[in-house]
Design a protein around this motif. Sequence first.
Motif, PDB file in Angstrom:
ATOM      1  N   LEU A 116      -4.499   2.317   9.276  1.00  6.73           N
ATOM      2  CA  LEU A 116      -3.437   3.003   9.082  1.00  6.73           C
ATOM      3  C   LEU A 116      -2.242   3.474   8.103  1.00  6.73           C
ATOM      4  CD1 LEU A 116      -1.348   4.114  11.654  1.00  6.73           C
ATOM      5  CD2 LEU A 116      -0.162   2.152  11.481  1.00  6.73           C
ATOM      6  N   ALA A 117      -2.222   2.378   6.824  1.00  3.23           N
ATOM      7  CA  ALA A 117      -1.516   2.935   6.027  1.00  3.23           C
ATOM      8  C   ALA A 117      -2.677   3.758   4.742  1.00  3.23           C
ATOM      9  CB  ALA A 117      -1.314   1.595   4.759  1.00  3.23           C
ATOM     10  N   LEU A 118      -4.123   3.737   4.942  1.00  4.28           N
ATOM     11  CA  LEU A 118      -4.735   5.099   3.974  1.00  4.28           C
ATOM     12  C   LEU A 118      -4.681   6.505   5.241  1.00  4.28           C
ATOM     13  CD1 LEU A 118      -7.995   2.849   3.536  1.00  4.28           C
ATOM     14  CD2 LEU A 118      -5.809   4.142   1.579  1.00  4.28           C
ATOM     15  N   ASN A 119      -4.520   6.258   6.456  1.00  9.98           N
ATOM     16  CA  ASN A 119      -4.142   8.081   7.043  1.00  9.98           C
ATOM     17  C   ASN A 119      -3.257   8.587   6.417  1.00  9.98           C
ATOM     18  OD1 ASN A 119      -6.466   7.259   8.295  1.00  9.98           O
ATOM     19  ND2 ASN A 119      -5.728   6.754  10.214  1.00  9.98           N
ATOM     20  N   GLU A 120      -2.616   7.156   6.450  1.00 15.37           N
ATOM     21  CA  GLU A 120      -0.670   7.923   5.716  1.00 15.37           C
ATOM     22  C   GLU A 120      -0.612   8.669   4.502  1.00 15.37           C
ATOM     23  OE1 GLU A 120       1.967   8.990   7.521  1.00 15.37           O
ATOM     24  OE2 GLU A 120       1.643   7.528   9.252  1.00 15.37           O
ATOM     25  N   LEU A 121      -1.782   7.887   3.629  1.00 15.15           N
ATOM     26  CA  LEU A 121      -2.142   8.427   2.093  1.00 15.15           C
ATOM     27  C   LEU A 121      -2.454   9.167   1.782  1.00 15.15           C
ATOM     28  CD1 LEU A 121      -1.973   4.776   0.690  1.00 15.15           C
ATOM     29  CD2 LEU A 121      -0.270   6.184   0.107  1.00 15.15           C
ATOM     30  N   ALA A 134      -6.001  -0.213  -2.264  1.00 11.70           N
ATOM     31  CA  ALA A 134      -6.420  -0.743  -0.954  1.00 11.70           C
ATOM     32  C   ALA A 134      -7.386  -2.414  -0.848  1.00 11.70           C
ATOM     33  CB  ALA A 134      -7.430  -0.301   0.283  1.00 11.70           C
ATOM     34  N   VAL A 135      -8.574  -2.385  -2.128  1.00 12.61           N
ATOM     35  CA  VAL A 135      -9.337  -3.060  -2.527  1.00 12.61           C
ATOM     36  C   VAL A 135      -8.530  -3.948  -2.742  1.00 12.61           C
ATOM     37  CG1 VAL A 135     -11.061  -3.679  -4.250  1.00 12.61           C
ATOM     38  CG2 VAL A 135     -11.502  -1.448  -2.377  1.00 12.61           C
ATOM     39  N   ALA A 173      10.238   4.332   3.377  1.00 11.26           N
ATOM     40  CA  ALA A 173      10.048   4.576   4.928  1.00 11.26           C
ATOM     41  C   ALA A 173       9.218   4.178   5.811  1.00 11.26           C
ATOM     42  CB  ALA A 173      10.936   6.142   4.746  1.00 11.26           C
ATOM     43  N   LEU A 174       8.095   4.174   5.652  1.00 11.95           N
ATOM     44  CA  LEU A 174       7.027   4.279   6.868  1.00 11.95           C
ATOM     45  C   LEU A 174       6.694   3.271   7.276  1.00 11.95           C
ATOM     46  CD1 LEU A 174       4.683   7.375   5.509  1.00 11.95           C
ATOM     47  CD2 LEU A 174       6.133   7.160   7.586  1.00 11.95           C
ATOM     48  N   VAL A 175       7.271   1.599   6.783  1.00 13.77           N
ATOM     49  CA  VAL A 175       6.752   0.470   6.407  1.00 13.77           C
ATOM     50  C   VAL A 175       7.085   0.108   7.924  1.00 13.77           C
ATOM     51  CG1 VAL A 175       6.775  -1.932   5.265  1.00 13.77           C
ATOM     52  CG2 VAL A 175       6.245  -0.036   4.154  1.00 13.77           C
ATOM     53  N   GLU A 176       7.766  -0.091   7.857  1.00 12.59           N
ATOM     54  CA  GLU A 176       8.312  -0.776   9.338  1.00 12.59           C
ATOM     55  C   GLU A 176       7.624   0.085  10.592  1.00 12.59           C
ATOM     56  OE1 GLU A 176      10.004  -3.233   9.668  1.00 12.59           O
ATOM     57  OE2 GLU A 176      10.597  -3.897   7.333  1.00 12.59           O
ATOM     58  N   ASP A 177       7.255   1.306  10.527  1.00  8.77           N
ATOM     59  CA  ASP A 177       7.131   1.857  11.250  1.00  8.77           C
ATOM     60  C   ASP A 177       5.883   1.800  11.936  1.00  8.77           C
ATOM     61  OD1 ASP A 177       9.958   3.275  12.085  1.00  8.77           O
ATOM     62  OD2 ASP A 177       8.567   5.074  11.683  1.00  8.77           O
ATOM     63  N   CYS A 178       4.692   1.640  10.628  1.00  7.19           N
ATOM     64  CA  CYS A 178       3.178   0.953  10.876  1.00  7.19           C
ATOM     65  C   CYS A 178       3.288   0.429  11.068  1.00  7.19           C
ATOM     66  CB  CYS A 178       2.842   1.592   8.971  1.00  7.19           C
ATOM     67  SG  CYS A 178       3.004   3.664   8.591  1.00  7.19           S
ATOM     68  N   LEU A 226       0.546  -1.229   0.146  1.00  7.89           N
ATOM     69  CA  LEU A 226      -0.293   0.382  -0.184  1.00  7.89           C
ATOM     70  C   LEU A 226       1.240   1.304   0.013  1.00  7.89           C
ATOM     71  CD1 LEU A 226      -2.504  -0.888   2.379  1.00  7.89           C
ATOM     72  CD2 LEU A 226      -2.957  -1.046   0.372  1.00  7.89           C
ATOM     73  N   LEU A 227       2.189   0.851   0.822  1.00  8.13           N
ATOM     74  CA  LEU A 227       2.943   2.140   0.580  1.00  8.13           C
ATOM     75  C   LEU A 227       3.699   2.628  -0.074  1.00  8.13           C
ATOM     76  CD1 LEU A 227       3.037   2.304   4.948  1.00  8.13           C
ATOM     77  CD2 LEU A 227       1.953   4.292   3.131  1.00  8.13           C
ATOM     78  N   VAL A 228       4.271   1.411  -0.360  1.00  6.19           N
ATOM     79  CA  VAL A 228       5.956   1.955  -1.684  1.00  6.19           C
ATOM     80  C   VAL A 228       4.931   2.099  -2.850  1.00  6.19           C
ATOM     81  CG1 VAL A 228       7.271   0.673  -2.299  1.00  6.19           C
ATOM     82  CG2 VAL A 228       7.382   0.498  -0.256  1.00  6.19           C
ATOM     83  N   PRO A 229       3.980   1.811  -3.467  1.00  4.49           N
ATOM     84  CA  PRO A 229       4.106   2.474  -4.878  1.00  4.49           C
ATOM     85  C   PRO A 229       3.888   3.945  -4.362  1.00  4.49           C
ATOM     86  CG  PRO A 229       2.854   0.991  -4.398  1.00  4.49           C
ATOM     87  CD  PRO A 229       4.103   1.318  -3.227  1.00  4.49           C
ATOM     88  N   SER A 230       3.461   4.867  -3.511  1.00  2.00           N
ATOM     89  CA  SER A 230       4.011   6.280  -3.644  1.00  2.00           C
ATOM     90  C   SER A 230       4.557   7.065  -2.886  1.00  2.00           C
ATOM     91  CB  SER A 230       1.957   6.347  -2.578  1.00  2.00           C
ATOM     92  OG  SER A 230       0.803   6.124  -3.013  1.00  2.00           O
ATOM     93  N   GLY A 231       5.440   6.197  -3.265  1.00  3.32           N
ATOM     94  CA  GLY A 231       7.017   6.626  -2.312  1.00  3.32           C
ATOM     95  C   GLY A 231       6.841   6.536  -0.927  1.00  3.32           C
ATOM     96  N   ARG A 232       6.448   5.835   0.228  1.00  3.56           N
ATOM     97  CA  ARG A 232       6.418   5.691   1.191  1.00  3.56           C
ATOM     98  C   ARG A 232       6.717   4.696   1.869  1.00  3.56           C
ATOM     99  NH1 ARG A 232       1.423  10.451   3.019  1.00  3.56           N
ATOM    100  NH2 ARG A 232       1.882  11.018   0.489  1.00  3.56           N
TER     101      ARG A 232
END
Length: 207
Positions: free
Chosen positions: A107-112, A161-162, A68-73, A60-66
């Motif tokens: 949590l991921a959608l909130n970040e996105l 996400a879907v 770095a947030l994977v481990e924290d999330c 969910l996060l990597v394709p948007s360049g995020r």
Amino acid sequence: MQRAEMPILAVLGPQTSLPRSTPSELAPALVERARRGDADAMRALVLHHQKPVHALLYRLLVPSGRGALVEDCTQETFLRVYRALPDFQPQGAAKLSTWILTIATRLALNELRRPSLVVAVDELAALPVSSPLHADSLVERRALGQAIRDALGQLPPDQRAVLVLRELHGLEYAEIAGILDLELGTLKSRLARARAAMRTALEHHHG
């Protein structure tokens, strides 16, 4: 559902051994011990679910360049699980695995939904790519993986996400509808649009 439409998504990784379904459910006795604060039971719960949670957040996060947030999330997901587990009802409608993926997805959608970041092209290009397809060369597999990640990155977060929950984690429509708080018709429409966008992107890739 025609699952054969999207087998190409398997190149997204990061763990190629990850099954496309959620893990088997833990024994009720162990879940009950974890709910009561047993440290060993909670550790077993985290170990059992950490791989699918990490993979979901990655996708969910990597394709948007995020990335770095994977481990924290991932850590934040299990912190929230720990805090909310005493209130989880094992006999309720949601399975434990689905409940945990719900926490991770929201949590991921909130970040996105935060102000968008510029996608780090160099970071995406360096991501591991492993394809079950019989491509002619490593270069082609990498190009295909990049095309898929680029296409996923262009999807609105809710469509992504879907698609990820259905195609890569094998959740049923009703489970996904509960996770995303959607009507079934809306969910199916969103999934159809996401699949169409991915097909179009891949058709362009293949020329």
